[in-house]
Design a protein around this motif. Structure first.
Motif, PDB file in Angstrom:
ATOM      1  N   LYS A  63      36.378  20.827  51.541  1.00  0.00           N
ATOM      2  CA  LYS A  63      35.097  21.398  51.118  1.00  0.00           C
ATOM      3  C   LYS A  63      35.301  22.872  50.777  1.00  0.00           C
ATOM      4  O   LYS A  63      35.910  23.612  51.542  1.00  0.00           O
ATOM      5  N   PRO A  64      34.813  23.285  49.634  1.00  0.00           N
ATOM      6  CA  PRO A  64      35.004  24.696  49.267  1.00  0.00           C
ATOM      7  C   PRO A  64      34.289  25.594  50.274  1.00  0.00           C
ATOM      8  O   PRO A  64      33.311  25.188  50.901  1.00  0.00           O
ATOM      9  N   LEU A  65      34.804  26.789  50.405  1.00  0.00           N
ATOM     10  CA  LEU A  65      34.148  27.752  51.284  1.00  0.00           C
ATOM     11  C   LEU A  65      32.744  28.032  50.772  1.00  0.00           C
ATOM     12  O   LEU A  65      32.469  27.937  49.582  1.00  0.00           O
ATOM     13  N   ALA A  66      31.886  28.403  51.702  1.00  0.00           N
ATOM     14  CA  ALA A  66      30.475  28.573  51.347  1.00  0.00           C
ATOM     15  C   ALA A  66      30.195  29.922  50.715  1.00  0.00           C
ATOM     16  O   ALA A  66      29.238  30.588  51.071  1.00  0.00           O
ATOM     17  N   PHE A  67      31.055  30.335  49.810  1.00  0.00           N
ATOM     18  CA  PHE A  67      30.819  31.573  49.066  1.00  0.00           C
ATOM     19  C   PHE A  67      30.838  31.230  47.593  1.00  0.00           C
ATOM     20  O   PHE A  67      31.488  30.271  47.186  1.00  0.00           O
ATOM     21  N   PRO A  68      30.177  32.030  46.747  1.00  0.00           N
ATOM     22  CA  PRO A  68      30.261  31.762  45.314  1.00  0.00           C
ATOM     23  C   PRO A  68      31.702  31.881  44.830  1.00  0.00           C
ATOM     24  O   PRO A  68      32.436  32.780  45.242  1.00  0.00           O
ATOM     25  N   GLU A  69      32.083  30.949  43.966  1.00  0.00           N
ATOM     26  CA  GLU A  69      33.442  30.919  43.399  1.00  0.00           C
ATOM     27  C   GLU A  69      34.510  31.179  44.466  1.00  0.00           C
ATOM     28  O   GLU A  69      35.287  32.143  44.375  1.00  0.00           O
ATOM     29  N   PRO A  70      34.566  30.335  45.445  1.00  0.00           N
ATOM     30  CA  PRO A  70      35.463  30.593  46.578  1.00  0.00           C
ATOM     31  C   PRO A  70      36.933  30.547  46.208  1.00  0.00           C
ATOM     32  O   PRO A  70      37.758  31.114  46.928  1.00  0.00           O
ATOM     33  N   GLU A  71      37.277  29.892  45.100  1.00  0.00           N
ATOM     34  CA  GLU A  71      38.693  29.789  44.746  1.00  0.00           C
ATOM     35  C   GLU A  71      39.262  31.145  44.318  1.00  0.00           C
ATOM     36  O   GLU A  71      40.467  31.302  44.225  1.00  0.00           O
ATOM     37  N   ASP A  72      38.378  32.111  44.057  1.00  0.00           N
ATOM     38  CA  ASP A  72      38.853  33.447  43.680  1.00  0.00           C
ATOM     39  C   ASP A  72      39.069  34.348  44.887  1.00  0.00           C
ATOM     40  O   ASP A  72      39.509  35.489  44.736  1.00  0.00           O
ATOM     41  N   LEU A  73      38.727  33.869  46.072  1.00  0.00           N
ATOM     42  CA  LEU A  73      38.843  34.711  47.265  1.00  0.00           C
ATOM     43  C   LEU A  73      40.238  34.609  47.866  1.00  0.00           C
ATOM     44  O   LEU A  73      40.789  33.516  47.983  1.00  0.00           O
ATOM     45  N   VAL A  74      40.786  35.743  48.228  1.00  0.00           N
ATOM     46  CA  VAL A  74      42.122  35.768  48.825  1.00  0.00           C
ATOM     47  C   VAL A  74      42.078  36.581  50.099  1.00  0.00           C
ATOM     48  O   VAL A  74      41.188  37.418  50.307  1.00  0.00           O
ATOM     49  N   LEU A  75      43.058  36.318  50.955  1.00  0.00           N
ATOM     50  CA  LEU A  75      43.232  37.074  52.192  1.00  0.00           C
ATOM     51  C   LEU A  75      44.534  37.829  52.078  1.00  0.00           C
ATOM     52  O   LEU A  75      45.496  37.321  51.505  1.00  0.00           O
ATOM     53  N   GLY A  76      44.558  39.065  52.584  1.00  0.00           N
ATOM     54  CA  GLY A  76      45.785  39.851  52.525  1.00  0.00           C
ATOM     55  C   GLY A  76      46.292  40.171  53.920  1.00  0.00           C
ATOM     56  O   GLY A  76      45.552  40.719  54.752  1.00  0.00           O
ATOM     57  N   TYR A  77      47.516  39.790  54.204  1.00  0.00           N
ATOM     58  CA  TYR A  77      48.182  40.159  55.450  1.00  0.00           C
ATOM     59  C   TYR A  77      49.148  41.292  55.182  1.00  0.00           C
ATOM     60  O   TYR A  77      49.802  41.323  54.140  1.00  0.00           O
ATOM     61  N   GLY A  78      49.286  42.198  56.139  1.00  0.00           N
ATOM     62  CA  GLY A  78      50.401  43.131  56.087  1.00  0.00           C
ATOM     63  C   GLY A  78      51.669  42.362  56.375  1.00  0.00           C
ATOM     64  O   GLY A  78      51.664  41.419  57.171  1.00  0.00           O
ATOM     65  N   SER A  79      52.737  42.725  55.707  1.00  0.00           N
ATOM     66  CA  SER A  79      53.970  41.963  55.880  1.00  0.00           C
ATOM     67  C   SER A  79      55.144  42.923  55.945  1.00  0.00           C
ATOM     68  O   SER A  79      55.272  43.800  55.097  1.00  0.00           O
TER      69      SER A  79
END
Lengths: 127, 896
Positions: free
Chosen positions: B145-161
């Motif tokens: 199920k897509p995340l409950a935000f508009p256009e969720p496929e454009d959302l990314v998470l950034g980790y420090g690496s």
């Protein structure tokens, strides 16, 4: 003076329009006039009749039956009460129209036979 | 007279010369009439005459058929044919529906006449379909199920690496640079990785509320519209201008009673007044349970250090930008930062991944494992129902023969069987979905501890659609074998038959089904056995401390009230003094972050051997402890001493390390008395005074990691977890703790009360969940397979009654007869095991990353599997064997 045609006159014309019946049609109608029957029963009755010529095949029979139904001379009826026959069997009966057509055909054939006898007698005298 | 069931192929072919509509009307009747006549001809004149008859009939059909085709060209032909018969012809579909409806009614009557048998089938299917539906609902809600935000496929998470850890945090100055310099994002926002808890006062009782601190554009990045008011403004990212708050819908309902005039109201957070500027809509989820959000000030001292990493980054990709392009973009920014700030940024990158993947990636394999397992259970259930239906159809030989003699075609007979199977599947599906819904409802809380996004799990449209498809598919699967069997039945044998009609083929099919069921249930059993072993191995792991009888709770000191290190130190000292004096308390201590609940790392190196550059030193967990923390958790003191009253703000800074860090810092040497330099914003030198045992970091499966401990009296923080070792558990100790706290400060809540055992247990919650469900599925599967085996053997004994009677009459001992039946059962089980073992091995290899301490071919686990199957085989064979052994030979050899 031209008289308007009545319905009985139209009906008579309709019946006359169906004559002459083919031999097979007449045999089938006569077999059914003896009593309601299923297809195979009619085939057997026609085959066993002394006037039919003997052989009658399924394909030929059902083609003729279709035409008789189209002309409303024969109608399908419900199987008789208490029959446990194969569910594929269908039963048939001569309609009222069919009966009158057979009567008309018989009158036509009787008239033909009388005329043929008259012609033969005249031809015998002439020889 | 004997009548062949079907006309020869050339007759059927000849019939095709007639127009379709003619065949539709007269075809069956013509076939019946010809069959009748053929039987009479054969009776009267023999088979040769019958063959001649068929040939002549076929020739007549061909010629009459072609003539009829010519007539069919006339207008009105079709209509007149349709109108000529008694049956209703409004298109074929309606008649098909009528016939199917009739079959369903016949099927329903037949099933209701045998309620027990029907109930067993329905319940068996309900088990399989219900379990599969519930598991699919879980998989769909969590993974698809897509995340409950508009256009969720454009959302990314950034980790420090950085080289040692690719899931670290990001420092605030780095985040600001990424936000400013990268061009791949419509918006880039950040939140505190570890969340925040606010002490909310001003109500009846102070309350500790989970919240978050974020950059001003967090809600804009998510494109999350607010229920009331607004999000944050750019200027509110400054210290002194950030006293605004956005609250959750739930908090708004609870704290403000859902008052629509809440905007502008004051909310006191950690002793500081904030103004409510916005209310989030119901159902908003970003960080778990975060109820209060405030802007993060980026100009404060604690957010100005590039070396301190504590932010998680959220981004919305700009239109047309792919994840790969965005990654390349931020990599370029990272390289620039590395050049500009080599001391802090060498080796650091920003790792991007899709937000949904970040949230659920770790549960994907386990969920698919469980879905596969329950799918196997469904197959086994179908196998059982197929066996039952086959047995039933074997016993209905006479009924089927009569129907066939009355002219029912094979298709019609198969249709009747399939109608029954669809009814059973439909009822099983309905019952299963209902049971699945109930199970999900009851387990929702427990599920929340093991899977993310549980709030998205529901029996919605796609799930119900899948359940319906499953029910239809199972109807076909288990209806097919009996339907095919009924098509091939020998008419004469059926009419003769009675209950012992020959059904060797049916028995063979059922035996094959049982073998397949045993193979599949062996796979499930092997999986369950291995995961249970894995769980046992996990529980046997020494975490490095003793969790029993330790209660923990969090106390957080508002900076407004406790605004100096001295004030905070005095508070902690008073609290510890009171706690240690309590009756029944063996030891009490404080720590900033409990084991298994996260943590901070930093660099350190031996003062005598500084590495170049500085952040290529050792990386270790950083902890602040006070009181008798090590004694409370029974972490052994290996060398030196723990912190004491003499270690305070005026004395030299000291630290303790764990064994593995000591060995790495000073290999082969005594670490006591040596000095290290630790990166705490500024480098801090400290002397090692004690070495303690290693403690596991995240959970029982993770290895111990290097850790250093500072005294909380020397480096005093504003929040700590109390750890109290006392018999009696939280029920006894917590009221006492609260009372002590209230005496010190009325406004301080005791939050997050948990037992240490609960924390450790939570870390194995997923492994337990997996093992529990697999265990349940495998038990059910083995039971079903056992029932299937029993059915086959019982039928076999019944059908071989006469043979057994003859054997016994000829002198075979009852024991021998019984052993014959048991051997038959074991043969089926062994065949299933031979098929199942390689399947199980292959299947488990796919998920071996989820196992701990055991391999896919663990001998102990496999021997349990073989043992269980053997026992089930024996049990299932026992009753039929006993029945066979106790047959009365004289009765058995009587004819039916």
């Amino acid at each position: 003076m031209t008289a308007r045609r009545g319905s009985s006159e139209s009906a008579a014309e309709g019946i006359e329009g169906m004559l002459p019946l083919t031999h097979l049609s007449l045999e089938i109608l006569m077999a059914l006039l003896a009593g309601d029957s299923h297809g195979y029963g009619v085939i057997k009755a026609v085959r066993e009749s002394e006037t039919s010529g003997g052989s009658l095949r399924t394909g030929t029979f059902y083609s003729a039956l279709r035409r008789l139904q189209e002309e409303k001379l024969v109608a399908e009826v419900e199987p008789p009460e208490g029959s446990y026959a194969d569910e594929r069997r269908r039963y048939y009966r001569v309609s009222e129209l069919g009966r009158r057509v057979v009567e008309a055909e018989i009158r036509r054939l009787e008239a033909l036979v009388r005329r043929a006898r008259t012609v033969l007698v005249a031809a015998g005298r002439g020889a | 007279m004997k009548r062949s069931p079907r006309p020869p192929w050339f007759f059927r072919l000849s019939l095709v010369t007639f127009p379709w509509v003619f065949r539709r009307r007269f075809g069956a009747e013509m076939t019946e009439a010809t069959l009748q006549e053929a039987a009479e001809v054969e009776e009267a004149h023999g088979p040769a005459a019958a063959r001649r008859f068929w040939a002549l009939e076929s020739l007549d059909l061909v010629s009459a058929g072609f003539r009829e085709r010519v007539k069919a060209l006339a207008p009105g032909y079709r209509e007149s044919l349709k109108a000529s018969g008694l049956e209703v012809w409004p298109g074929g579909a309606r008649q098909v529906v009528d016939r199917w409806w009739q079959d369903l009614k016949i099927g329903a009557r037949s099933l209701l006449r045998r309620p027990v048998y029907t109930a067993v089938m329905v319940l068996t299917l309900a088990l399989g379909i219900g379990g599969t539906s519930a598991m699919f609902a879980l998989v769909h809600g969590v993974l698809f199920k897509p995340l409950a935000f508009p256009e969720p496929e454009d959302l990314v998470l950034g980790y420090g690496s950085f080289p040692l850890n690719d899931s670290a945090s990001v420092s605030p100055p780095d985040f600001l640079d990424y936000r400013q310099r990268s061009s791949s994002f419509e918006d880039l926002a950040a939140v505190l990785s570890a969340g925040w808890t606010f002490d909310v006062t001003g109500g009846d009782e102070p309350e500790r509320v989970v919240g978050g601190k974020a950059s001003f554009n967090i809600f804009r990045t998510l494109q999350q519209p607010l229920h009331l008011g607004r999000g944050f403004r750019p200027e509110e990212e400054q210290d002194g201008r950030n006293q605004v708050a956005v609250i959750s819908h739930e908090f708004w309902s609870r704290w403000f009673g859902g008052d629509e005039q809440v905007l502008g109201e004051e909310l006191v957070l950690d002793g500081e007044p904030h103004t409510v500027v916005g209310v989030l809509p119901a159902g908003f989820h970003l960080l778990d349970e975060a109820h209060v959000w405030t802007p993060l000030p980026f100009d404060a001292p604690e957010t100005s250090r590039r070396r301190f990493h504590f932010l998680r980054v959220f981004g919305r990709l700009a239109p047309g930008v792919t994840l790969e392009a965005a990654q390349a973009d931020v990599d370029a920014v990272a390289l620039g930062l590395e050049e500009a700030y080599p001391e802090s940024n060498t080796g650091w990158r920003l790792r991007l991944l899709p937000l949904r993947e970040a949230l659920v990636g770790s549960v994907r394999t386990p969920l698919f494992l469980l879905l596969g397992a329950v799918g196997l259970l469904l197959l086994i259930a179908c196998g059982n129902v197929a066996g039952l239906m086959l047995a039933r159809s074997a016993g209905r030989g006479r009924e089927t023969a009569v129907r066939r003699a009355l002219g029912a075609s094979s298709g019609r007979l198969a249709s009747l069987v399939l109608a029954e199977s669809f009814l059973v599947a439909g009822a099983g599906g309905l019952a299963g979905v209902a049971a699945g819904a109930v199970a999900l409802g009851l387990l929702r809380d427990r599920l929340a501890a093991v899977v993310p996004r549980v709030e998205e799990v529901a029996l919605n449209g796609p799930v119900l659609g899948v359940s319906l498809a499953l029910a239809l598919a199972t109807g076909v699967i288990f209806g097919l074998a009996p339907a095919l069997r009924v098509c091939r039945r020998d008419l004469a044998a059926g009419m003769r038959g009675g209950r012992s009609s020959p059904s060797a083929a049916s028995q063979r099919t059922r035996s094959a089904l049982v073998v397949a069921q045993v193979a599949v249930s062996l796979t499930l059993l092997a999986g369950a056995s291995l995961f249970l072993r894995s769980l046992a191995e996990l529980h046997a792991v020494d975490p490095g401390f003793e969790a029993a009888d330790v209660t923990t709770a969090v106390v957080s000191l508002p900076l407004a009230t406790y605004d100096s290190d001295d004030a905070r130190r005095r508070f902690w000292d008073s609290l510890l003094e009171r706690l240690e004096a309590l009756e029944g308390v063996e030891a009490a201590g404080l720590i900033d972050i409990l084991p298994f609940t996260g943590g901070n790392d930093t660099w350190l190196y031996p003062e005598e051997a500084p590495p170049q550059p500085p952040d290529q030193g050792l990386n270790a967990q950083l902890r602040f402890v006070a009181g008798s923390y090590f004694r409370a958790l029974r972490i052994p003191l290996v060398a030196g001493r723990t912190f004491g009253p003499g270690d305070d703000a005026d004395s030299p800074t000291v630290l303790m390390v764990n064994e593995s860090l000591a060995e790495r810092l000073f290999p082969g040497k005594d670490p006591l008395g040596r000095r290290v330099v630790v990166d705490l914003a500024e480098p801090l030198a400290a002397e090692v005074v004690g070495v303690v045992g290693d403690v596991r970091r995240y959970d029982l499966a993770s290895p111990p990691s290097d850790a250093m401990y500072f005294s909380g009296r020397q480096l005093t923080g504003s929040a700590a977890s109390i750890t109290v070792r006392a018999a009696g558990g939280p029920a006894v100790i917590v009221p006492v703790l609260r009372a002590q706290l209230r005496e010190l400060d009325l406004n301080l809540p005791l939050a997050n009360v948990r037992t240490l055992e609960g924390i450790v247990s939570r870390s194995t919650a997923r492994a337990r969940f997996r093992a529990l469900l697999l265990g349940l599925f495998s038990i059910l599967a083995v039971l079903l397979a056992g029932v299937g085996l029993y059915g086959v053997l019982a039928t076999s004994v019944r059908e071989r009654r006469r043979e057994i009677g003859v054997r016994m009459a000829l002198g075979a001992a009852p024991g021998r007869v019984g052993r014959m039946v048991v051997r038959q059962g074991f043969f089926l089980v062994a065949a299933g095991a031979v098929l199942g073992l390689p399947l199980a091995y292959l299947g488990i290899r796919l998920v071996r990353s989820l196992l701990y301490g055991v391999g896919p071919a663990d001998p102990a686990a496999l021997s349990v599997v073989v043992g269980v199957l053997g026992a089930v085989g024996l049990l299932a064979s026992a009753v039929p064997a006993l029945r066979a052994a106790h047959l009365d030979p004289t009765e058995a050899i009587q004819p039916d």
